[in-house]
Design a protein around this motif. Structure first.
Motif, short mmCIF file in Angstrom:
data_model
loop_
_atom_site.label_atom_id
_atom_site.label_comp_id
_atom_site.label_asym_id
_atom_site.label_seq_id
_atom_site.Cartn_x
_atom_site.Cartn_y
_atom_site.Cartn_z
N THR A 8 0.82 -1.21 0.00
CA THR A 8 0.00 0.00 0.00
C THR A 8 0.86 1.26 0.00
O THR A 8 0.35 2.35 -0.26
CB THR A 8 -0.92 0.03 1.23
N ASN A 9 2.15 1.13 0.31
CA ASN A 9 3.05 2.28 0.29
C ASN A 9 4.49 1.79 0.15
O ASN A 9 4.78 0.62 0.45
CB ASN A 9 2.91 3.10 1.58
N ASN A 10 5.38 2.66 -0.32
CA ASN A 10 6.79 2.30 -0.56
C ASN A 10 6.87 0.95 -1.29
O ASN A 10 7.62 0.06 -0.91
CB ASN A 10 7.57 2.23 0.75
N ARG A 16 -3.10 0.75 -4.56
CA ARG A 16 -3.40 2.09 -5.07
C ARG A 16 -3.72 2.06 -6.57
O ARG A 16 -4.18 3.05 -7.13
CB ARG A 16 -2.22 3.02 -4.81
N SER A 66 -0.05 -3.20 -6.17
CA SER A 66 -0.31 -2.05 -5.31
C SER A 66 -1.81 -1.85 -5.20
O SER A 66 -2.52 -1.80 -6.21
CB SER A 66 0.33 -0.78 -5.87
#
Length: 402
Positions: free
Chosen positions: A330-332, A355, A353
């Motif tokens: 979800t991040n990095n 996103r 991801s």
């Protein structure tokens, strides 16, 4: 396509006129084409047209009315290198999805030993209807290929999905299929382990901790390997999916510990290992023997780490074994994926991801980035999970061929 024996099924749809263009393209590419028409298809385009273009008499009934000869559906199913039904009406999709064989085309479908493609065509509301959606999913679950209907103006005047894919686009799909088939021959006979789905970590006899994984991605990968001739063991957490291919050996598990033990057993003899399951990172320390009653306003649950399957198998990997892991982030995203790739001694990491719209859990599509152990990056567009599976299998086959 040169020399390929193609069965083209034509069912009742206004878009049946496009089948003439498809026959012409197939013949021009060197294919040997046998057309089979349903009775209703003949109301939209004449058998004479398709017979002239294919240079073969069109078949439509079990018995030839002119000479009384038998059109043997079993022999036709054995003869073909590929069967494509285009256009595939809602009625024909339903008939094939549920095993009815009251006409020659559906009987040939049930007899076919070759890959089968359906190119649906119908009006917008029919294509969206829950029964059509379910029938398409059902046909895919049997290992068939769906060439999705295109978006555009329909015969009714509505605009939306339902148009038969253009003959040129269908040709691209079929040509790509045979090209990919040649690329994946190196996988025939390989021992492949695929993990798929979620795990469930029991809290008490009626409750558990889990996640939103449907298992669709792993099942598509298992099916694609099986279609390439590999011997596939599918270690599956709880899903509602059927066995993805008749040759796949499915091992049903529930908890992370169950999945680890089943994977460890299959790993010993596996040459290619695809770890696509969404395995719980933590599990309850104590599992209640009876249902926990709701008493206190707050409830604490003590958890402990589960065995890291990817890291354990990565540490045990022998020369000649290839290991692919998945990372849903979800991040990095890339930073975290690279860390998993190297610390778990993987050969590839497949990055999703949340996103990215249409990717991750619960979708029929996925968007992936694959990073290999040399940190070479392979990016792919949003595709159906079946197409994503083919991309992954082709990537592995290319590496093995090299």
């Amino acid at each position: 396509m040169n020399g390929k024996r193609i069965l083209l099924g034509v069912s009742g749809s206004i878009s049946a006129y496009k089948s003439a263009l498809l026959v012409r393209l197939l013949v021009k590419a060197g294919a040997d084409v046998q057309v089979i028409m349903t009775e209703s298809a003949q109301e939209f385009i004449t058998p004479l047209t398709l017979a002239t273009l294919s240079k073969r008499p069109v078949l439509s009934a079990f018995v030839n009315d002119k000479n009384g000869s038998w059109n043997n559906h079993v022999e036709l199913g054995l003869w073909a290198d590929l069967l494509i039904i285009a256009p595939a009406s809602a009625h024909t999709l339903s008939r094939c999805a549920h095993g009815f064989c009251d006409d020659l085309l559906s009987a040939v479908y049930l007899s076919a030993k070759c890959p089968v493609f359906f190119a649906p065509a119908m009006d917008l509301d029919m294509y969206r209807h829950a029964t059509t959606v379910e029938n398409l999913h059902r046909l895919e679950s049997f290992g068939n290929h769906i060439i999705r209907a295109a978006h555009g103006e329909l015969a009714s005047g509505l605009v939306g999905e339902g148009r038969l894919a253009e003959p040129e686009d269908i040709m691209h799909v079929l040509t790509d299929y045979f090209t990919q088939d040649a690329q994946t021959r190196v996988l025939a006979g390989k021992q492949v382990l695929v993990t798929a789905g979620p795990t469930q970590e029991a809290i008490d006899p009626v409750r558990f901790i889990s996640n939103h994984s449907s298992g669709k991605m792993g099942y598509a990968i298992a099916r694609t390997f099986a279609q390439a001739g590999a011997h596939v063991t599918l270690v599956s957490g709880p899903t509602g999916l059927p066995v993805p291919h008749p040759t796949v050996r499915r091992v049903d598990v529930r908890s992370a510990r169950d999945m680890f033990e089943a994977s460890q057993d299959a790993f010993v003899n596996s040459e290619i290992i695809i770890l696509s399951a969404a395995v719980a990172d933590y599990t309850p320390v104590h599992v209640a023997a009876q249902k926990i009653k709701k008493k206190e306003p707050q409830f604490s649950l003590e958890l402990t780490k589960t065995t890291d399957i990817a890291a354990t198998l990565g540490s045990q990997k022998r020369p000649g074994q290839w290991l692919m892991g998945f990372a849903l982030e979800t991040n990095n995203e890339r930073e975290n994926a690279l860390k998993k790739l190297h610390t778990k001694q993987l050969d590839w990491i497949v990055l999703n991801s949340l996103r990215d719209q249409g990717a991750g859990f619960g979708h029929d599509t996925n968007k992936i980035t694959v990073i290999d152990k040399d940190e070479e990056i392979h990016e792919f567009a949003l595709k159906t999970k079946d197409d994503v599976a083919r991309d992954l299998v082709n990537l592995i086959a290319k590496k093995l061929s090299a």
